[in-house]
Design a protein around this motif. Structure first.
Motif, PDB file in Angstrom:
ATOM      1  N   UNK A  30       0.804  -1.222   0.000  1.00 16.42           N
ATOM      2  CA  UNK A  30       0.000   0.000   0.000  1.00 16.42           C
ATOM      3  C   UNK A  30       0.836   1.271   0.000  1.00 16.42           C
ATOM      4  N   UNK A  31       2.138   1.183   0.221  1.00 12.96           N
ATOM      5  CA  UNK A  31       2.963   2.378   0.392  1.00 12.96           C
ATOM      6  C   UNK A  31       3.011   3.275  -0.843  1.00 12.96           C
ATOM      7  N   UNK A  32       2.741   2.728  -2.013  1.00 12.87           N
ATOM      8  CA  UNK A  32       2.781   3.545  -3.227  1.00 12.87           C
ATOM      9  C   UNK A  32       1.421   4.135  -3.580  1.00 12.87           C
ATOM     10  N   UNK A  33       0.402   3.852  -2.767  1.00 12.68           N
ATOM     11  CA  UNK A  33      -0.930   4.385  -3.041  1.00 12.68           C
ATOM     12  C   UNK A  33      -0.913   5.907  -2.938  1.00 12.68           C
ATOM     13  N   UNK A  34      -1.369   6.580  -3.966  1.00 11.61           N
ATOM     14  CA  UNK A  34      -1.375   8.040  -3.997  1.00 11.61           C
ATOM     15  C   UNK A  34      -2.768   8.620  -4.193  1.00 11.61           C
ATOM     16  N   UNK A  39      -3.125   9.088   3.340  1.00  8.41           N
ATOM     17  CA  UNK A  39      -2.609   9.000   4.709  1.00  8.41           C
ATOM     18  C   UNK A  39      -3.610   8.282   5.613  1.00  8.41           C
ATOM     19  N   UNK A  40      -4.890   8.607   5.461  1.00  5.38           N
ATOM     20  CA  UNK A  40      -5.935   7.956   6.250  1.00  5.38           C
ATOM     21  C   UNK A  40      -5.982   6.458   5.953  1.00  5.38           C
ATOM     22  N   UNK A  47      -3.386   0.291  11.594  1.00  2.50           N
ATOM     23  CA  UNK A  47      -4.174   0.040  12.804  1.00  2.50           C
ATOM     24  C   UNK A  47      -4.834  -1.332  12.752  1.00  2.50           C
ATOM     25  N   UNK A  48      -5.385  -1.693  11.595  1.00  5.77           N
ATOM     26  CA  UNK A  48      -5.995  -3.022  11.462  1.00  5.77           C
ATOM     27  C   UNK A  48      -4.961  -4.129  11.608  1.00  5.77           C
ATOM     28  N   UNK A  49      -3.771  -3.929  11.047  1.00  5.12           N
ATOM     29  CA  UNK A  49      -2.716  -4.927  11.182  1.00  5.12           C
ATOM     30  C   UNK A  49      -2.309  -5.108  12.645  1.00  5.12           C
ATOM     31  N   UNK A  50      -2.178  -3.994  13.388  1.00  5.33           N
ATOM     32  CA  UNK A  50      -1.808  -4.098  14.807  1.00  5.33           C
ATOM     33  C   UNK A  50      -2.891  -4.854  15.582  1.00  5.33           C
TER      34      UNK A  50
END
Length: 67
Positions: A30-34, A39-40, A47-50
């Motif tokens: 997801x890091x390349x999602x623009x 940011x949200x 948060x879901x992963x944690x």
């Protein structure tokens, strides 16, 4: 929600009895999602992963009203 001053009227687990792991893609995926609200979306993914790694994850819904 009780601690925030809400009374739970109804709560339902959408997949009662089934193991629900949530999104399993890596954060790198997801890091390349623009797109809009990137940011949200990335913060939500983390948060879901944690929560999933802590064993606290469900797909459900709640109906609540302020006390």
């Amino acid at each position: 929600m009780d601690g925030a001053g809400y009374e739970i009227i109804e709560a339902q687990d959408e997949f009662a009895g089934d193991l629900c792991l949530g999104s399993t893609e890596t954060a790198d995926h997801w890091s390349s999602y623009q797109g809009p609200s990137s940011e949200l979306i990335l913060d939500g993914k983390e948060a879901l992963d944690r929560a999933r790694h802590a064993g606290v994850f469900t797909v459900g819904w709640w109906v609540a009203r302020p006390r």
